[in-house]
Design an enzyme around this catalytic site. Structure first.
Site, PDB file in Angstrom:
ATOM      1  CE  LYS A  91      13.427  33.222 121.682  1.00 21.53           C
ATOM      2  NZ  LYS A  91      13.283  33.723 123.062  1.00 21.53           N
ATOM      3  NE  ARG A 145      12.612  28.868 125.134  1.00 23.17           N
ATOM      4  CZ  ARG A 145      11.923  29.313 126.183  1.00 23.17           C
ATOM      5  NH1 ARG A 145      11.137  30.351 126.038  1.00 23.17           N
ATOM      6  NH2 ARG A 145      12.009  28.727 127.352  1.00 23.17           N
ATOM      7  N   GLY A 190       6.366  38.136 122.767  1.00 21.39           N
ATOM      8  CA  GLY A 190       4.998  37.683 122.984  1.00 21.39           C
ATOM      9  C   GLY A 190       4.172  37.537 121.728  1.00 21.39           C
ATOM     10  CG  MET A 214       5.689  35.082 116.064  1.00 26.54           C
ATOM     11  SD  MET A 214       6.933  35.020 114.778  1.00 26.54           S
ATOM     12  CE  MET A 214       8.354  35.670 115.623  1.00 26.54           C
ATOM     13  NE  ARG A 243      13.587  39.991 124.695  1.00 24.46           N
ATOM     14  CZ  ARG A 243      12.615  39.108 124.641  1.00 24.46           C
ATOM     15  NH1 ARG A 243      12.560  38.247 123.648  1.00 24.46           N
ATOM     16  NH2 ARG A 243      11.687  39.054 125.574  1.00 24.46           N
ATOM     17  CG  HIS A 277      -7.544  72.770 106.686  1.00 25.98           C
ATOM     18  ND1 HIS A 277      -8.210  72.696 107.897  1.00 25.98           N
ATOM     19  CD2 HIS A 277      -7.099  74.038 106.574  1.00 25.98           C
ATOM     20  CE1 HIS A 277      -8.174  73.894 108.473  1.00 25.98           C
ATOM     21  NE2 HIS A 277      -7.516  74.716 107.694  1.00 25.98           N
ATOM     22  CB  SER A 313      11.585  74.775  98.310  1.00 19.53           C
ATOM     23  OG  SER A 313      11.217  74.013  99.439  1.00 19.53           O
ATOM     24  CB  CYS A 331       9.167  72.876 101.888  1.00 17.90           C
ATOM     25  SG  CYS A 331       8.376  73.128 100.297  1.00 17.90           S
ATOM     26  CE1 TYR A 335      14.593  74.170 102.963  1.00 23.72           C
ATOM     27  CE2 TYR A 335      16.486  75.134 101.837  1.00 23.72           C
ATOM     28  CZ  TYR A 335      15.116  75.040 102.018  1.00 23.72           C
ATOM     29  OH  TYR A 335      14.261  75.798 101.260  1.00 23.72           O
TER      30      TYR A 335
END
Length: 869
Positions: free
Chosen positions: A22, A92, A101, A103, A333, A451, A760, A827, A847
């Site tokens: 702000k 503020r 909303g 604070m 904002r 699982h 991996s 992985c 990867y």
């Protein structure tokens, strides 16, 4: 010497961390020449210093605030303490990350019993006392914690007694209301300060403290905002939207935050202050109506809105006030928006040449992508819902349904057209058919890699694990949670993204997987360095992975291929075999299953790479659990239940996760791995004869010693060569690698690389072994660790860079030294975590691999990692 206070003209949007969002935007708008009421910002560092040490306020901040007020008096030609030409201010909060909303705010600060009379003389009685009422109400709420409704009740009592609205009160009647407000303070053992300077000091301290209020903490947890940042405090001269019918206040988005449409979306109230718009006391009007009521003001607003959107190059959320026809911009904002709107707005901004494709990729969060492919609860309905319990958010999505406790009941209800939520203490391979038909899965035990969690993520099914607050009685078909008792057939709603379980049904919203998403992800692929593969083994999961743009399969877990009643039976027959004949019978049956599996798997993946991990189950996962299940198995095997029970008991391990699993199983009983490899190559040869060339990648799990890998690799190669001879075909390329999931494997990675074609990393087990945390039991204490800031993240969800990350880094370095171009992947599930991906890119991973429904978000995350690097 530290600077604790900045006037708006002294800052800019780059100072967000210091001035809060702000304050930084107020500074930026001031320097753009927009009509911003003057003021100053007290820094976020001041907040954290105050929260750390109360005396900081008196010792370091007090005098600076007084000097700033004097300077503001000169700027406005008004006085903060005198009763003529009154300067009133708003106080503020404003954190670096937007927390709407969460604070606190206080308006009209500086009024007291004397100054309100002067203010009434300068304006009018109704307006002046309305401002004073608001101050007392907000100050009581924010500073002293007195519920706002208590002030409202006092107003209604006096209105009823005098038989008129407070706007029509005489000054003496207004004073009566003020006296009743002050009495309320007294009843709460506090007093409203008459000195404006004391009001200001108490308000600033209260806003600092609001950083640690419960709703702010919960919001930060939900949105992964660090707790150490603090909030700035903005002191700004008041402008009054409640000063007549040419005044007002409103909140407007420059584009529609729900759909992304390029059209002003918002509302305003005439003769009101900012809090009135969000409080719901009066019904606002759409912003377009302002064109009729105050056309010149509307024209100015359109001009300023265009300036702000063009300057910030994003959709803006603008707060404004009109005082006697003059427009003031109080805040701007980047506006909050739905996932669908975020995507449309970003692509539109690229089309409008406001931002580049690269900037667009950095604008959209991977979480937004998850929302685009999973249902989410309607936000409005969610605010009215009753929270039952909270567990671990194992698989995203949202669903409502009737509680069932068994896979059989899930199937039965599903055939009747009912939507079901499968609730278990923990799931096992036998539950797979029930899991498939369930809208969501909830377990009271287990972690993020249990699982239930792994299977649910693969299917894209909403799942919560480790919900310790639920006491699940599967036999009596009841759930106890605190004072709440639920039975089979009761309806609950499950939010797999937050881990929250609610009572009753909550409507969900599904965002269409439209062309905009495909466009964005194609841009992501163009800007990525890391490849994204999938963890998948079922045909449905493999097809989903390919549809979501996976470049291959990084992990096919063969133990998952034995789920289902018929296959579990044969696996149990193999494990519990009493003689060689029974063992061979079960092995051949499994070979038949596996050959068909691998044939269709390769066909689904086509020419893309696929890593197949040989069997790696802790054996207990295949055993039946209770007496009824053991009796049923004994009947199927044509044995006595007591004999089966004894065998199972004999095979039980003290610590199954460290027991007879992985390559240890292959070494003690090579025929199991030989069967699997034969099935893989029988399928690959069959496909080669059909014209599809595949390069099988076989992964040996849980290796901790160089000779383990060599032993297994030697007999695998022998089996593969024999399979080529049996089919009378020329050998084709294949690879044998290993999963690095033990700390020792990381340390001797150069030795393992001598016999491995690829690596991996199984980060789930590697994290478990490194920390000594059971991945299935971490849910019992991880929330306490987070609350006490012992750990910031669950290490099974986000990579522990300092420990596990260093082991991976060491292993990669050693492997590359041995084999420069060795393919190395991740992985474990952190492979799909956006916060972990930049680390993997930086250390040279090729990867990442994750469950199919995490692929779109991972494709964006790898592009972002590359762009940020």
């Amino acid at each position: 010497m530290s600077k604790w206070i900045y006037f708006f003209e002294d800052g800019s949007s780059k100072d967000k961390d210091l001035l809060g969002g702000k304050g930084a935007n107020l500074a930026e708008m001031t320097n753009l020449g927009l009509p911003v009421p003057p003021g100053f910002t007290i820094t976020t560092k001041s907040c954290m210093n105050f929260l750390d040490k109360d005396s900081f306020f008196e010792e370091s901040l007090k005098q600076d605030i007084l000097k700033a007020i004097k300077k503001l008096e000169k700027k406005t030609s008004k006085s903060f303490t005198d009763s003529s030409s009154l300067l009133l201010v708003s106080v503020r909060s404003g954190a670096a990350s937007s927390m709407p909303g969460m604070m606190d705010t206080i308006l009209n600060l500086g009024l007291n019993d004397t100054r309100v009379h002067s203010f009434a003389t300068l304006t009018n009685i109704s307006f002046a006392y309305d401002c004073y009422h608001r101050l007392l109400q907000m100050f009581g709420d924010v500073v002293y914690g007195i519920n706002k409704d208590k002030f409202t009740n006092l107003t209604q009592i006096l209105e009823k007694r005098l038989n008129k609205k407070k706007q029509a009160f005489s000054e003496d009647e207004q004073k009566l209301l003020i006296d009743s407000y002050k009495k309320l303070f007294f009843e709460n053992n506090v007093e409203f300060p008459q000195d404006p300077v004391e009001q200001l000091f108490e308000a600033i301290k209260a806003v600092f403290k609001s950083w640690n209020n419960q709703r702010a903490k919960v919001y930060r947890e939900l949105h992964h905002i660090p707790h150490h940042l603090g909030t700035a405090v903005n002191i700004q001269s008041m402008v009054f939207g409640n000063s007549g019918n040419k005044s007002g206040t409103g909140v407007v988005f420059t584009r529609n935050p729900a759909t992304g449409e390029n059209k002003l979306f918002g509302e305003f109230l005439i003769n009101a202050q900012g809090e009135d718009v969000v409080a719901g006391i009066r019904t606002p009007e759409p912003i377009q109506s302002l064109q009729t009521i105050l056309p010149d003001t509307y024209k100015s607003f359109i001009e300023y809105a265009e300036i702000l959107e063009q300057h910030y190059k994003d959709m803006q959320d603008i707060e404004f006030t009109i005082e006697n026809g003059q427009l003031f911009i109080l805040q701007t904002r980047n506006g909050k928006r739905t996932a669908k709107a975020a995507l449309k707005i970003t692509l539109d901004l690229v089309a409008e040449n406001s931002i580049s494709r690269q900037e667009a990729l950095l604008r959209i969060s991977p979480t937004t992508i998850d929302q685009l492919i999973h249902p989410v609860f309607d936000e409005k309905e969610l605010t009215q819902a009753t929270l039952l319990a909270k567990g671990l958010p194992a698989s995203p999505g949202a669903a409502s349904g009737e509680i069932v406790f068994t896979a059989e009941k899930a199937k039965e209800y599903q055939l009747l057209g009912k939507k079901v939520i499968l609730v278990r203490q923990e799931t096992s391979p036998e539950d797979i058919e029930g899991m498939i038909v369930s809208e969501a899965i909830v377990t009271s035990r287990g972690g993020m890699t249990s699982h239930a969690a792994v299977v649910a993520r693969g299917m894209g099914t909403c799942c919560i694990t480790g919900c310790e607050a639920l006491v699940v009685h599967e036999e009596s078909k009841t759930i106890i949670c605190g004072n709440t008792r639920l039975v089979e057939g009761d309806v609950i709603s499950v939010d797999g993204s937050s881990g929250c379980i609610y009572l009753g049904e909550i409507p969900t919203i599904v965002v269409e997987n439209d062309q905009n998403l495909q466009t964005l992800l194609s841009w992501a692929d163009e800007n990525a360095q890391l490849l994204v593969r999938a963890n998948a083994e079922t045909i449905a999961d493999l097809q989903t992975a390919m549809e979501f743009g996976a470049t291959g399969i990084g992990l096919s877990r063969t133990e998952h291929m034995f789920f289902g009643e018929e296959r579990v039976l044969e696996m149990r027959r193999l494990i519990l075999a009493e003689n060689e004949q029974e063992f061979e019978f079960a092995l051949n049956k499994l070979l038949t299953f596996q050959q068909e599996d691998f044939y269709h798997m390769f066909k689904a993946v086509q020419d893309k790479p696929m890593v197949i991990r040989l069997l790696d189950p802790p054996m207990h996962e295949f055993f039946p659990h209770d007496t009824n299940e053991i009796n049923a198995l004994a009947e199927q095997l044509n044995r006595y239940p007591s004999d089966v029970s004894k065998q199972i008991e004999k095979l039980q391990e003290t610590n199954p996760m460290l027991g007879h699993r992985g390559c240890r199983l292959g070494i003690t009983e090579p025929r199991i791995y030989q069967m699997q490899v034969k099935a893989i190559f029988n399928s690959a040869i069959r496909l080669a004869k059909e014209g599809l060339s595949v390069c099988p990648e076989v992964m040996v799990p849980l290796v901790s010693e160089k000779n383990e890998l060599k032993n297994v690799k030697d007999f695998l190669i022998e089996t593969i060569e024999q399979t080529f001879k049996e089919h009378q075909v020329d050998p084709f390329p294949y690879e044998i690698g290993t999963m690095i999931e033990l700390p020792r494997a990381c340390i001797i990675a150069d030795q393992l690389a001598e016999n491995a074609d690829f690596f991996s990393f199984g980060t789930n087990d590697l994290t478990q072994m490194t920390f000594g945390f059971s991945r299935d039991d971490i849910g019992k204490f991880i929330n306490s660790y987070k609350e006490k800031e012992i750990m910031v993240q669950d290490p099974f969800q986000t990579l522990d860079k300092a420990g596990v990350g260093e082991l991976i880094k060491l292993a990669v370095s050693k492997a590359r030294h041995q084999k420069k171009n060795m393919m190395i992947g991740i992985c474990g599930e952190v492979g799909g975590d956006p916060n972990s991906i930049p680390f993997f890119q930086n250390i040279g991973i090729d990867y990442v691999s994750c469950s199919p429904y995490r692929i779109p978000a991972a494709r964006l995350a790898v592009a972002q990692a590359n762009l940020k690097s």
